[in-house]
Design a protein around this motif. Sequence first.
Motif, PDB file in Angstrom:
ATOM      1  N   LYS A 189      42.167  60.067  35.589  1.00 16.43           N
ATOM      2  CA  LYS A 189      42.533  58.862  36.329  1.00 16.43           C
ATOM      3  C   LYS A 189      41.772  58.825  37.644  1.00 16.43           C
ATOM      4  N   LYS A 190      41.197  57.685  37.930  1.00 15.24           N
ATOM      5  CA  LYS A 190      40.457  57.528  39.182  1.00 15.24           C
ATOM      6  C   LYS A 190      40.869  56.223  39.843  1.00 15.24           C
ATOM      7  N   GLY A 191      41.338  56.317  41.099  1.00 13.36           N
ATOM      8  CA  GLY A 191      41.671  55.104  41.807  1.00 13.36           C
ATOM      9  C   GLY A 191      42.843  55.265  42.743  1.00 13.36           C
ATOM     10  N   ASN A 192      43.417  54.133  43.075  1.00 10.65           N
ATOM     11  CA  ASN A 192      44.480  54.086  44.062  1.00 10.65           C
ATOM     12  C   ASN A 192      45.827  53.994  43.354  1.00 10.65           C
ATOM     13  N   LEU A 193      46.831  53.561  44.071  1.00 13.78           N
ATOM     14  CA  LEU A 193      48.148  53.349  43.476  1.00 13.78           C
ATOM     15  C   LEU A 193      48.098  52.205  42.471  1.00 13.78           C
ATOM     16  N   HIS A 194      49.093  52.148  41.633  1.00 15.88           N
ATOM     17  CA  HIS A 194      49.198  51.095  40.623  1.00 15.88           C
ATOM     18  C   HIS A 194      49.061  49.724  41.279  1.00 15.88           C
ATOM     19  N   PRO A 195      48.282  48.802  40.669  1.00 15.61           N
ATOM     20  CA  PRO A 195      47.537  48.912  39.409  1.00 15.61           C
ATOM     21  C   PRO A 195      46.043  49.165  39.604  1.00 15.61           C
ATOM     22  N   HIS A 196      45.660  49.589  40.808  1.00 12.16           N
ATOM     23  CA  HIS A 196      44.234  49.685  41.135  1.00 12.16           C
ATOM     24  C   HIS A 196      43.652  51.046  40.744  1.00 12.16           C
ATOM     25  N   TYR A 197      43.495  51.242  39.459  1.00  9.91           N
ATOM     26  CA  TYR A 197      42.873  52.491  38.981  1.00  9.91           C
ATOM     27  C   TYR A 197      42.326  52.302  37.569  1.00  9.91           C
ATOM     28  N   LEU A 198      41.458  53.233  37.198  1.00 14.61           N
ATOM     29  CA  LEU A 198      40.928  53.318  35.833  1.00 14.61           C
ATOM     30  C   LEU A 198      41.373  54.641  35.221  1.00 14.61           C
ATOM     31  N   LEU A 242      45.267  46.827  35.789  1.00 15.08           N
ATOM     32  CA  LEU A 242      44.888  45.627  36.528  1.00 15.08           C
ATOM     33  C   LEU A 242      44.362  44.568  35.566  1.00 15.08           C
ATOM     34  N   ILE A 243      43.578  45.017  34.573  1.00 20.85           N
ATOM     35  CA  ILE A 243      43.032  44.093  33.577  1.00 20.85           C
ATOM     36  C   ILE A 243      44.131  43.630  32.622  1.00 20.85           C
ATOM     37  N   ASP A 244      44.966  44.582  32.202  1.00 18.88           N
ATOM     38  CA  ASP A 244      46.007  44.266  31.220  1.00 18.88           C
ATOM     39  C   ASP A 244      47.245  43.623  31.844  1.00 18.88           C
ATOM     40  N   LYS A 245      47.278  43.581  33.192  1.00 14.80           N
ATOM     41  CA  LYS A 245      48.411  42.970  33.915  1.00 14.80           C
ATOM     42  C   LYS A 245      49.755  43.578  33.496  1.00 14.80           C
ATOM     43  N   LEU A 246      49.817  44.905  33.573  1.00 10.27           N
ATOM     44  CA  LEU A 246      51.024  45.629  33.189  1.00 10.27           C
ATOM     45  C   LEU A 246      51.691  46.236  34.414  1.00 10.27           C
ATOM     46  N   ASN A 247      53.024  46.308  34.396  1.00 14.65           N
ATOM     47  CA  ASN A 247      53.714  47.001  35.475  1.00 14.65           C
ATOM     48  C   ASN A 247      53.544  48.514  35.303  1.00 14.65           C
ATOM     49  N   SER A 248      54.032  49.270  36.267  1.00 11.87           N
ATOM     50  CA  SER A 248      53.787  50.715  36.290  1.00 11.87           C
ATOM     51  C   SER A 248      54.331  51.409  35.039  1.00 11.87           C
ATOM     52  N   GLU A 249      55.542  51.052  34.638  1.00 16.75           N
ATOM     53  CA  GLU A 249      56.173  51.695  33.481  1.00 16.75           C
ATOM     54  C   GLU A 249      55.423  51.371  32.191  1.00 16.75           C
ATOM     55  N   LYS A 250      55.077  50.107  32.011  1.00 13.23           N
ATOM     56  CA  LYS A 250      54.355  49.701  30.804  1.00 13.23           C
ATOM     57  C   LYS A 250      52.953  50.289  30.763  1.00 13.23           C
ATOM     58  N   ALA A 251      52.336  50.424  31.948  1.00 12.91           N
ATOM     59  CA  ALA A 251      50.990  50.998  32.006  1.00 12.91           C
ATOM     60  C   ALA A 251      51.005  52.461  31.574  1.00 12.91           C
ATOM     61  N   LYS A 252      51.979  53.216  32.067  1.00 14.26           N
ATOM     62  CA  LYS A 252      52.098  54.619  31.683  1.00 14.26           C
ATOM     63  C   LYS A 252      52.333  54.751  30.183  1.00 14.26           C
ATOM     64  N   GLU A 253      53.192  53.888  29.645  1.00 14.96           N
ATOM     65  CA  GLU A 253      53.481  53.905  28.205  1.00 14.96           C
ATOM     66  C   GLU A 253      52.219  53.614  27.394  1.00 14.96           C
ATOM     67  N   LYS A 254      51.424  52.637  27.860  1.00 12.87           N
ATOM     68  CA  LYS A 254      50.206  52.297  27.117  1.00 12.87           C
ATOM     69  C   LYS A 254      49.196  53.438  27.164  1.00 12.87           C
ATOM     70  N   PHE A 261      38.678  47.868  43.934  1.00 10.05           N
ATOM     71  CA  PHE A 261      39.749  48.135  42.979  1.00 10.05           C
ATOM     72  C   PHE A 261      40.070  49.611  42.747  1.00 10.05           C
ATOM     73  N   ILE A 262      39.107  50.501  42.958  1.00 10.56           N
ATOM     74  CA  ILE A 262      39.273  51.878  42.486  1.00 10.56           C
ATOM     75  C   ILE A 262      39.280  52.917  43.597  1.00 10.56           C
ATOM     76  N   LYS A 263      38.352  52.814  44.530  1.00 12.82           N
ATOM     77  CA  LYS A 263      38.143  53.889  45.498  1.00 12.82           C
ATOM     78  C   LYS A 263      39.311  54.025  46.465  1.00 12.82           C
ATOM     79  N   PRO A 264      40.007  55.179  46.493  1.00 13.94           N
ATOM     80  CA  PRO A 264      41.131  55.368  47.422  1.00 13.94           C
ATOM     81  C   PRO A 264      40.632  55.469  48.858  1.00 13.94           C
ATOM     82  N   LYS A 265      41.370  54.925  49.798  1.00 16.93           N
ATOM     83  CA  LYS A 265      40.999  54.991  51.211  1.00 16.93           C
ATOM     84  C   LYS A 265      40.994  56.424  51.724  1.00 16.93           C
ATOM     85  N   ARG A 266      41.813  57.294  51.107  1.00 18.06           N
ATOM     86  CA  ARG A 266      41.896  58.678  51.606  1.00 18.06           C
ATOM     87  C   ARG A 266      40.569  59.417  51.450  1.00 18.06           C
TER      88      ARG A 266
END
Length: 316
Positions: A68-77, A103-115, A306-311
């Motif tokens: 996983k690469k990116g920020n908090l949900h939904p901004h990651y790949l 972000l592409i699939d427009k899923l909430n956090s729970e549904k994204a994890k399930e997918k 969309f992906i690069k975390p500020k940290r």
Amino acid sequence: MEIKNDLINNFKEVNYQLKTIHRPLKNIGVKKIRQELEIKNMKKLSNEELIRIRKEGDIIGIDGSKNKKGNLHPHYLVAISALAKSMDLNKEPISLYQVFSPLIDKLNSEKAKEKEENIMSELEAEVAIQSVQKYSPHIIMMDGSLMTYSIKCHEKWKELKRKCIENNILLIGIIEEIKTKEMAHVLKLKEIDIGEDVYDKEVLFGSLKEGEYINILPGKSKKTKEDIDCCFLRTSSDPSAIAMDFLSVQKENMQKLCDIVYTLTPKNSRGIPIWLDIVDKEVKITDEMMNALIDTYIDKDLSNLFIKPKREERSL
């Protein structure tokens, strides 16, 4: 960093609570538990016995991985991979990949994890199916419970199970972290009450000696409905047990399968067959690979947005 007394006291309190939870099981004792179990012995197979088994067909290891690469949900790949690798090193491994973003699939956090979980299970089942078609193996060894595939990708699971039965291929799932509670039901039938919330992992820790296994009749188990059987094994010097799922219709091969898993597991290991560790290492998409793929194939402005975390920009 100074360790504060409040933090120390919190750890002491957790330790006390864990001891309280474990006390009823400890009071029963390993000896009493062993007396109530139908313990069987495994053996390390000789080179000649392994050669005979290998002549029946390949042993294929299956595993999956995600990075996983990116920020908090939904901004990651998430890059998801699956690998089927034969113990015959002359044969090419079978790999499948899929990249997913909520972000592409427009899923909430729970549904994204399930997918994410569903995709990985489906890819693993698919490389297993392809290995049946390409290599006609004798044994397919999945990393994890066979129930995962029934739950996460039921149609692929039915296809894999059918092909294995039709082609007389032994299908097993190796479970490192046991999450079931079947032993509570088994021991209660023998008038030993350990409570309903005690996990098999806790009951079996130190209860089996190296080279021992048990096959139990499950209670109200979902595995029974899927014609999946299970046994618990101690395959190394580690006192923790592992589990092995297999198809109920292939139960006559249980001893043989336990012997093979035991033989393929190093003594001073955590109890998992070495071949699955090799597959696990090869299937991983490393951070370096992930970064290189993103830098090469994702536009820089999109990556920054969309992906690069500020940290990653922190200077201290």
